[in-house]
Enzyme design. Structure first.
Site, PDB file in Angstrom:
ATOM      1  N   ARG A 218      -0.523   3.195   3.224  1.00 36.92           N
ATOM      2  CA  ARG A 218      -1.606   2.421   3.844  1.00 36.92           C
ATOM      3  C   ARG A 218      -2.943   2.672   3.156  1.00 36.92           C
ATOM      4  NH1 ARG A 218      -0.386   4.187  10.000  1.00 36.92           N
ATOM      5  NH2 ARG A 218       1.886   4.054   9.840  1.00 36.92           N
TER       6      ARG A 218
ATOM      7  N   GLU B 208       2.697  -8.512   8.575  1.00 41.07           N
ATOM      8  CA  GLU B 208       1.666  -8.336   9.589  1.00 41.07           C
ATOM      9  C   GLU B 208       0.332  -7.942   8.962  1.00 41.07           C
ATOM     10  OE1 GLU B 208       0.751  -5.351  13.334  1.00 41.07           O
ATOM     11  OE2 GLU B 208       1.586  -4.709  11.423  1.00 41.07           O
TER      12      GLU B 208
END
Length: 621
Positions: free
Chosen positions: A240, A311
């Site tokens: 991330r 997403e």
């Protein structure tokens, strides 16, 4: 001195602790989230205590230089505390390691604020007070903002030019280069968008992510067989933050230990071919869930590997997750992701569902903010050619408000798209089971999951993200996730025998429509005809403002809490452009709760579920 360590994005507990320390009379230098260990040492000289927070389980990685920095900064005489979810799988061993390194206090897992304050008094009682007074800093954006991207669809020439740079970011990018070949593989895989279109019921989606490919495949098989209708790769914290080199080391460590030391699946490091093997065995629609700072390479590898749901968005995966991330930059990066999804649709007939994380910071989020943000994200995405969108909203705990949120979310998004000429976009809604701190008691957590699923069923959501009874204590195992799916399935069955207070839902819907209309109008006006400019200007002016968000682009003037029925209301609307009618509604709803201090009210509401200080779930049940 107080702040978050490493890539960890959790900011709510830090905000509450900062306020509690200040009200207790301490002078707090607050660094916010996502600081390197060196940053703490460089400014720790005048502090009596340095408090580090780490909730993503990667504390050992972030603390690798602690001993060396203690030697380098040997003149610093301060107490070091650390707390949070410190390890993915070996908290006890890590606890034994930290004290000899020089930590005075280690708090693994949940600790209440009175305990922290009591420990501080005990530790500081025998220490001479420091004479040096350090200036309290307000963190500032270090990244130079880029120009705000235009609303127009990205040209193919620009897309191809940027794509070459994106695929060169990491060695596995080359495996995603053949767009046409990717599409030929994708068209044969189970479609996330089609699963939502044809289900006719609430789909169950557990989340899962581990370090190694074989383990991820086995986890998927367990969740599929347990009743997961669609499945998702939960991406690890290192990916991330685009720290692929450190993730590579953690993969090697996981192989050596025969257990995952990551809190998710490092998709970029593994690359396209392992993903194709996984989908070929699982044969269940897959989605990638993450909060990646630069999501473009992850999107490329995800799609090339057979994943048909992706997403995230420029707002929902920036403001709640990063401290130093200019909105203009995230808008440009997510524009690329949406253009990629649009190209798969336009050129090859492959629909990539795009989901927007309306959960935001997950704590005391008024549904109007979640709906407004996800509608904006939807408009940005369909402008780039996206044809299937999923808009998320997190359960807050008042059933009437939660049902109204899902209904208004679908209605508002559909109507807005049609009004703007987008008639061929599929709109789905996603119900997130309670996303804030879960009850410590697993029995009560299980009861919450069942009741939560009942609310989801009553709302008519397309899909539900499931939780597990161990959310408050550890990263869920395959067995934990299986139990969560079973409990959720039972809750959906209960919805068939449960009545809805339609009058209460209608009252919530009316207020929500007013709030969303007024918020969206203020964003459009702030942009002077440009939605991207409107987004940037709205956050800078506080026309959009997310409670507890760590982003320096966010004003943080809005304060929220629960009314006596458990519904989330505004204690302070900041600069949100609400009408007098809406403002009076919130003043009236919170009149009784304003009798105690604002932050005492907020603190209670943030912590009450985890502390078990509630009679039943939902709170208005």
């Amino acid at each position: 001195m107080l702040g978050g360590l490493g890539a960890d994005a959790h900011s709510v507990g830090l905000s509450i602790l900062r306020r509690a320390l200040t009200e207790a009379g301490y002078r707090v230098d607050f660094l916010g989230i996502q600081n390197s260990l060196r940053e703490f040492f460089e400014v720790a000289g005048g502090a009596d205590v340095v408090m580090l927070s780490c909730m993503d389980g990667h504390a050992r990685t972030y603390l690798a230089e602690f001993a060396d920095l203690r030697t380098e900064f040997a003149d610093i005489d301060t107490l070091w505390y650390i707390g949070g979810n410190l390890s993915v799988n070996d908290a006890d061993r890590l606890l034994a390691e930290l004290a000899p390194q020089g930590f005075s206090r280690v708090f693994p897992g949940y600790v209440d604020i009175p305990t922290v304050l009591s420990v501080l008094v005990e530790d500081l009682f025998v220490r001479p007070r420091k004479q040096a007074v350090i200036p309290v800093r307000r963190p500032e954006l270090k990244t130079r903002p880029l120009p705000v991207p235009v609303d127009d669809r990205m040209s193919l020439a620009d897309f191809r030019r940027i794509r070459r740079e994106v695929l060169d970011t990491w060695r596995t990018g080359a495996g995603a280069a053949d767009l046409e070949g990717n599409a030929k593989f994708l068209i044969r895989q189970p479609s996330f968008a089609q699963a939502q279109l044809s289900a006719g019921r609430v789909l169950l989606q557990p989340r899962s992510g581990v370090a190694l490919v074989a383990d991820q495949l086995e986890l998927f098989k367990v969740l599929r067989d347990a009743g997961g209708d669609v499945l998702s790769y939960q991406i690890d914290s290192l990916t991330r933050s685009n720290a692929y080199d450190i993730a590579e080391q953690s993969i090697a460590e996981s192989r050596s230990l025969c257990e995952s030391v990551l809190n998710g699946f490092p998709m970029v490091n593994h690359g396209v071919e392992p993903l194709r093997r996984i989908i070929s065995h699982v044969r269940t629609p897959l989605q990638t869930r993450h909060s990646t700072r630069d999501p473009r390479l992850l999107a490329e590898i995800s799609c090339a590997g057979g994943v048909t749901g992706y997403e995230g968005g420029a707002i929902c995966y920036n403001i709640p997750y990063f401290k130093d991330y200019p909105l203009a930059e995230s808008l440009a990066r997510w524009q690329y992701v949406d253009r990629l999804a649009g190209l798969y649709s336009d050129q090859f007939g492959v629909i990539i569902d795009r989901e927007f994380f309306g959960t935001l910071t997950a704590v005391l989020i008024p549904p109007c903010l979640a709906i407004t943000v996800t509608v904006i994200e939807t408009l940005l995405a369909v402008g780039q050619g996206v044809r299937s969108v999923s808009l998320g909203c997190a359960e807050q705990g008042n059933r009437a408000q939660d049902i109204a949120a899902i209904r208004v979310l679908r209605e508002f998004a559909t109507r807005t798209l049609v009004n703007l000429g987008y008639h061929n976009v599929r709109v789905n809604t996603v119900f997130h089971q309670y996303m804030a701190a879960f009850p410590q008691d697993t029995r009560r957590a299980g009861e919450l999951i069942v009741a939560s699923a009942t609310t989801a069923g009553l709302s008519g959501a397309t899909r539900m993200l499931t939780k597990t009874p161990v959310e408050a204590t550890r990263i869920p195992s395959a067995a934990d996730n299986r139990e969560g799916v079973t409990l959720s399935r039972f809750g959906l069955e209960m919805a068939q025998r449960t009545t809805v207070d339609e009058a209460a839902v209608a009252r919530e819907e009316r207020v929500l429509r007013l709030e969303v209309e007024q918020l969206l109008e203020s964003v459009f006006v702030a942009g002077g005809g440009s939605l991207t400019v409107g987004v940037v200007n709205s956050f800078h002016k506080g026309l959009l403002d997310i409670p507890f968000a760590p982003s320096l682009e966010n004003r943080g003037d809005v304060v929220t809490a629960r009314d006596p029925s458990g519904a989330v209301r505004f204690l302070s609307v900041g600069n949100l452009q609400f009408s007098d009618e809406v403002r009076e509604f919130h003043r009236s709803a919170m009149a009784d709760r304003r009798r105690r201090s604002e932050w005492a009210t907020v603190q209670h509401d943030v912590l009450q579920i985890q502390a078990g200080e509630y009679e039943r779930w939902p709170l208005d049940g």
